[in-house]
Write an enzyme that holds these catalytic residues in place. Structure first.
Site, PDB file in Angstrom:
ATOM      1  N   GLY A  41       4.666   0.903   4.196  1.00 18.00           N
ATOM      2  CA  GLY A  41       5.059  -0.151   3.272  1.00 18.00           C
ATOM      3  C   GLY A  41       6.333   0.217   2.545  1.00 18.00           C
ATOM      4  O   GLY A  41       6.901   1.287   2.766  1.00 18.00           O
ATOM      5  N   ASP A  96       3.179   3.484 -14.907  1.00 15.11           N
ATOM      6  CA  ASP A  96       3.059   2.314 -14.027  1.00 15.11           C
ATOM      7  C   ASP A  96       1.650   2.229 -13.479  1.00 15.11           C
ATOM      8  O   ASP A  96       1.460   1.943 -12.292  1.00 15.11           O
ATOM      9  CB  ASP A  96       4.091   2.429 -12.889  1.00 15.11           C
ATOM     10  CG  ASP A  96       4.290   1.107 -12.163  1.00 15.11           C
ATOM     11  OD1 ASP A  96       4.804   1.140 -11.035  1.00 15.11           O
ATOM     12  OD2 ASP A  96       3.893   0.064 -12.716  1.00 15.11           O
ATOM     13  N   GLY A 100       7.977   0.246  -1.346  1.00 17.58           N
ATOM     14  CA  GLY A 100       7.873  -0.007  -2.768  1.00 17.58           C
ATOM     15  C   GLY A 100       9.250  -0.325  -3.301  1.00 17.58           C
ATOM     16  O   GLY A 100      10.216  -0.353  -2.557  1.00 17.58           O
TER      17      GLY A 100
END
Lengths: 182, 881
Positions: free
Chosen positions: B96, B211, B98
């Site tokens: 993926g 986060d 980010g």
């Protein structure tokens, strides 16, 4: 200054053009990165990107007087630059990294070849621009910006027939140029 | 069907128009008729016919690149470039992307096992994004907890892109996990508590996550929790206001989980994570987020977070968990206390949150009360926050050194060669943080880099590690200290490392050799060239005995020897060694970086002996090589541009030099930001060119900015500060501000004196500049005293044939003449002149100064013939320009 109204064939002054270019360029780069981030499987088409960029920027008051066609023309130039830079980076990496040579079949273009083609196209377009600037502009706007024939007529103030003729010859020229660099 | 032979493009617009006319006329004819048609229309001009036919072929051929493939190509180009392998890992697939980088699933080829490898693959990296990525690497490096994804390895690709490999976690986001399995309240609280413990662990190591959100908290099939993705950097773009919608790309925050102080861009602390945990708990209890933010623009979402009160979880309709009223009362308090808008009113730490959670689970009363102010706790917290808060990512790196040692210790029994390479990579990577990283300390740091090195040293020595490991640590820290300009400390550290290695391995071991080479670099930096050469030769000999002749390390050591000879001014010897290094490194894939470095030094050697054409050619080579290696906007390119500028500068082509220097400055500023030491260097260098172009005010602005940066980062006593003071002194002198000039040069001399303990030629340079100014101020005696000292310094620190020996005398002579001492002036100027004339390509400016002075002196002394001779030489020299 651009005259108001979508059918204006007015020329943007240099300052406004530069500003628009910078805005388009920044936005396209941002979009390109964010599109991939949100959905890795999504295929990017430059014209789609330009459309998205336009949607975002159109709402901004400073571009209120700009017609979509005008925007796309300038965005096309920005898109070209974005792609050429990406291609340069890609080829730079390849030469340094010593990646193995991969054979491929003609139908699918692996990234290495694609990068070279984009760079070759960039050079060929420059060559065309030296011969007939308007033709290069037509190709750039259509290819990178997705302007259709009608929009092209509008921004250049020429007839459809002329656009089609110019495109046909330019396409042949560029295809020939690209073939030489394979 | 290809056209077979290459046809030149139409040469000129007119011809192109002609070609097009023919093309269009023939294009719609049947293919078989086209040739004849063209022949007739062109009167048989074969070139013209060929050109048009080439186009006609393309016109007939469908599906060219232009028609079809650009979207695919663009897709490939703009998307991530999947590497085949990175370090010891083979890339399996993309996991993926980010906001910071790309994540691949990779596999260790030698020992097996999978990992997640994160790569900052975007060449458009701005300083802020790069900083974020590095921050993440550092935080993970020193967190070792079962619920935190473990860092395995770190490094950089040949083009400088950083990567790190961490534990691959197969899991589901926490909220998704609870929803899919319809987890009970007890289960949710258990998971939540595990998350809190992990965060608490990080806090104990002075790391804030910043986060926390479900997508960063995965639950594995066995129910274990794992935290990922530590690190939005503190360095969010300060110029982008929170409410600017077009800047959302840079605000890499999730509004739903962002604490009010994050949204406002205020100071963060442990309570920022507490807030996020509160939101997480809310979601787990209520089944939805506390604030309804969908469809809102980010700035509107931000306003809602700042202004609205969240509802109580117990009040939310459709809650996924059951509990008694009493339990809900507790849970409401837990949640909302954590989510207080004012950080001082939240739980002061995650530990406090866990404690209250435990109270609830045990059926005991909570510490927090619905309306308690907890101001006292808040006050305490503000005091503690300054020490707990890690403002500098660099601090983590040093803590990381300790942790890395712990890792190394734990695996000391693992003798696999791959392991050694891995730890060396981590060590290299830590060093790199300091090479580029001092700028990240910045003005807002609470902890100074220099203090952290001290702490690192203490910790390293208290580890009671085996000598080999301690040696590695001390070596690393020594390198860092050297980069910071703390040469004494570096010397001590490297000496100790060498000693440990000799004891551990005996005197004839590659590690000992490596220490020797590193110590040699330091000796060179301290001006002790004799020692440096000795150490390098010794190290090189050992390496040659143990490694193959083609081993890259041997080549690097040869290059290092060349560099040291260069610093000592022994250019012919240096060139010989560097050419050998270049020979060893050319044509070897993977060694391009080393080759680039060797070529650069070789170019510099030619430069110093005045062979500017060679220097220029080599620098161009290096530039081309580096552009391929690193891309066009990398700091190494800036370095190359600066070198090219230097050649132009020496040749007196200041406008060209300015162009190179300015481009270099742009690259540095874009890469590092305006307040970074590298930018400061580039500013100084550009200023030099501007000074020659007499654009003094512009130069002064640049230099003042550079000085401020350098003093801030390196402290007031550092060679770079001295270098900038030199330039400022020159500006002041040229603008007639002689007192300022004096002060600057004096300070410069003092710095070099302190750093180099009185023995370095740069002290001489500083003093001669100072002396020159003093002479202008009319302090002749003082000026002459200074010049005498200058000559002593040069005599002690430089070989007899170094150009500065001549230059020093010429300047001395100049000052003596200005003081009216013609005879003394003649002696010095003549000596200087003779020395300079021995050189192959002496610098005209000093020669001409000598000639001018000698002409004047001889005329004063009545030696007309000599005077005429030098006058004539001067005239000829000026005419030749």
């Amino acid at each position: 200054m651009a005259r108001a109204g979508p059918r204006s064939s007015g020329v943007l002054d240099a300052g406004a053009r530069d500003h628009l270019f910078t805005a388009a360029y920044d936005e396209l780069r941002r979009l390109a990165a964010s599109v991939r981030r949100d959905d890795p499987s999504r295929t990017l088409s430059p014209t789609a990107l330009v459309n998205e960029a336009w949607l975002k920027l159109a709402s901004s008051p400073e571009f209120a007087a700009t017609s979509p066609a005008h925007f796309k023309r300038i965005a096309a130039r920005a898109m070209r630059q974005v792609l050429v830079e990406a291609a340069r980076r890609r080829t730079a990496r390849k030469r340094g990294g010593g990646a193995p040579l991969v054979t491929f079949d003609e139908d699918t273009l692996p990234p290495e070849v694609g990068s070279e083609q984009v760079l070759a196209l960039d050079i060929a377009l420059e060559a065309l621009a030296r011969l007939e600037p308007r033709q290069a502009l037509i190709v750039e706007s259509r290819f990178f910006g997705g302007l259709d024939v009608r929009e092209t007529c509008e921004i250049l103030g020429i007839s459809e027939a002329t656009v089609l003729r110019d495109w046909r010859a330019a396409r042949a020229f560029l295809a020939h140029e690209l073939r030489q660099t394979r | 069907m290809s056209s077979g032979r290459h046809v030149e493009p139409a040469s000129g617009p007119a011809r192109w128009r002609l070609i097009q006319d023919l093309f269009h006329a023939a294009a719609d004819l049947p293919a078989s008729e086209q040739h004849a048609f063209l022949e007739s229309r062109t009167e048989g001009d074969p070139t013209l016919v060929a050109e048009v036919e080439a186009l006609l072929v393309e016109d007939r051929t469908p599906g060219s690149f232009l028609d079809r493939s650009l979207p695919e190509v663009a897709n490939h180009l703009l998307g991530p470039d999947s590497p085949g392998r990175v370090g010891p890992y083979r890339v399996l697939r993309l996991l993926g992307e980010g906001g910071m980088g790309v994540v691949y699933l990779v596999e260790r080829e030698d020992v097996g096992g999978r990992a997640a490898l994160k790569l900052l693959r975007d060449g458009w990296v701005s300083p802020s994004r790069r900083a974020r990525f590095l921050t993440e690497q550092r935080t993970l490096a020193q967190l070792d907890h079962p619920a935190i994804a473990q860092l395995h390895d770190a490094g950089a690709l040949p083009d400088g892109t950083p990567w790190f490999a961490m534990e691959y976690v197969e899991g589901v986001p926490l909220t998704e996990y609870c929803r899919a399995r319809s987890c009970s309240l007890a289960e949710r609280l258990r998971l939540f508590r595990a998350v809190c413990e992990a965060v608490q662990h990080a806090h104990r190591h002075a790391v804030i996550h910043r986060d926390l959100k479900p997508s960063n908290i995965l639950v594995k099939p066995d129910g274990a929790v794992k935290l990922l993705d530590f690190g939005i950097a503190k360095h969010l773009d300060p110029t982008g206001p929170a409410t600017d919608p077009t800047r959302t790309g840079l605000r890499l925050m999730t509004p739903a989980y962002a604490a009010p102080e994050q949204v406002e861009g205020g100071r963060l602390g442990v309570q920022t994570d507490v807030y996020a945990l509160g939101v997480l708990l809310f979601e787990l209890l209520a089944g939805r987020l506390p604030f309804e933010l969908t469809g809102l623009q980010p700035h509107e979402a931000a306003r809602r977070v700042l202004e609205q009160e969240p509802p109580r979880p117990s009040q939310v309709a459709g809650r996924p968990v059951q509990a008694s009223r009493g339990a809900w009362a507790d849970l409401d308090v837990l949640c909302l206390t954590a989510m207080q808008r004012d950080p001082a009113r939240r739980y002061p730490s995650v530990e406090a949150l866990i404690r209250d959670l435990d109270h609830h689970l045990a059926g005991e009363p909570l510490d927090a009360r619905p309306d308690s102010l907890a101001y006292r706790a808040g006050k305490l917290l503000r005091r503690n926050a300054r020490s707990v808060l890690v403002a500098s990512a660099v601090g983590l790196a040093v803590l990381g050194v300790t942790a890395y040692a712990a890792v190394r210790l734990a695996r000391a029994r693992d003798a696999v060669a791959a392991e050694a390479a891995r730890t060396q990579r981590i060590q290299q990577f830590m060093l790199q943080l300091f090479e580029g990283g001092t700028g990240e300390v910045g003005p807002s740091s609470d902890v100074k880099v220099v203090d952290l090195v001290d702490r690192g040293v203490r910790e390293a020595q208290s580890l009671e590690a085996e000598p080999a490991v301690e040696a590695e640590l001390l070596q690393t820290l020594g390198g860092i200290a050297q980069n910071l300009g703390r040469l004494d400390q570096a010397g001590a550290l490297l000496a100790r490392a060498l000693e440990l290695r000799r004891t551990a391995f005996g005197p004839d071991h590659p590690d000992v050799a490596r220490s020797l080479v590193a110590s040699a670099q330091l000796s060179s930096a301290r001006g002790d060239y004799g020692e440096a050469e000795k150490q390098t030769r010794e190290g090189l000999a050992i390496l040659r005995r143990h490694l193959s002749r083609n081993d890259p390390e041997v080549a690097r050591a040869v290059s290092a020897l060349g560099r040291i000879l260069e610093n000592a001014g022994r250019y012919p010897d240096a060139i010989r060694e560097l050419e050998e290094a270049v020979r060893l490194q050319t044509g070897r894939p993977g060694l391009e970086g080393d080759l680039s470095a060797s070529l650069t030094e070789l170019a510099n050697c030619h430069f110093y002996v005045g062979q500017y054409a060679e220097a220029d050619a080599l620098n161009q080579k290096v530039l081309a090589l580096d552009r391929r290696l690193y891309g066009p906007r990398h700091p190494h390119i800036a370095d190359d541009l600066i070198n090219l500028g230097a050649v132009q500068f020496e040749g007196g082509h200041y406008a060209e030099a300015e162009r190179w220097n300015r481009e270099a400055l742009e690259i540095m500023t874009a890469w590092y930001g305006p307040d970074h030491p590298e930018t400061a260097s580039a500013q100084t260098i550009l200023a030099r060119s501007l000074l020659r172009l007499e654009r003094r005010d512009e130069a002064r602005v640049l230099l003042t900015s550079a000085l401020a940066t350098q003093e801030r980062v390196y402290g007031p006593v550092h060679p770079r500060v001295a270098s900038t003071l030199n330039e400022l002194g020159i500006v002041a002198r040229d603008q007639g501000r002689l007192a300022d000039a004096s002060a600057n040069f004096q300070r410069m001399a003092d710095i070099y004196d302190q750093v180099h303990h009185g023995k370095h030629y740069l002290i001489g340079v500083a003093l001669s500049n100072l002396a020159d100014v003093e002479q202008r101020r009319g302090n002749s005696a003082h000026a002459q005293e200074l010049f005498r000292r200058v000559l002593t310094v040069y005599r002690d620190a430089l070989p007899a044939d170094h150009p500065l020996q001549g230059v020093g005398r010429v300047r001395f002579g100049h000052a003596l003449l200005a003081a009216g001492q013609a005879a003394d002036a003649e002696a010095q100027s003549r000596a200087g002149y003779e020395l300079l004339m021995k050189r192959k390509d002496p610098q005209a400016v000093w020669l001409d100064m000598a000639r001018q002075d000698l002409a004047t002196a001889y005329r004063t002394l009545g030696r007309t013939a000599d005077a005429d001779r030098f006058q004539a030489e001067l005239t000829a020299s000026r005419a030749a320009k």
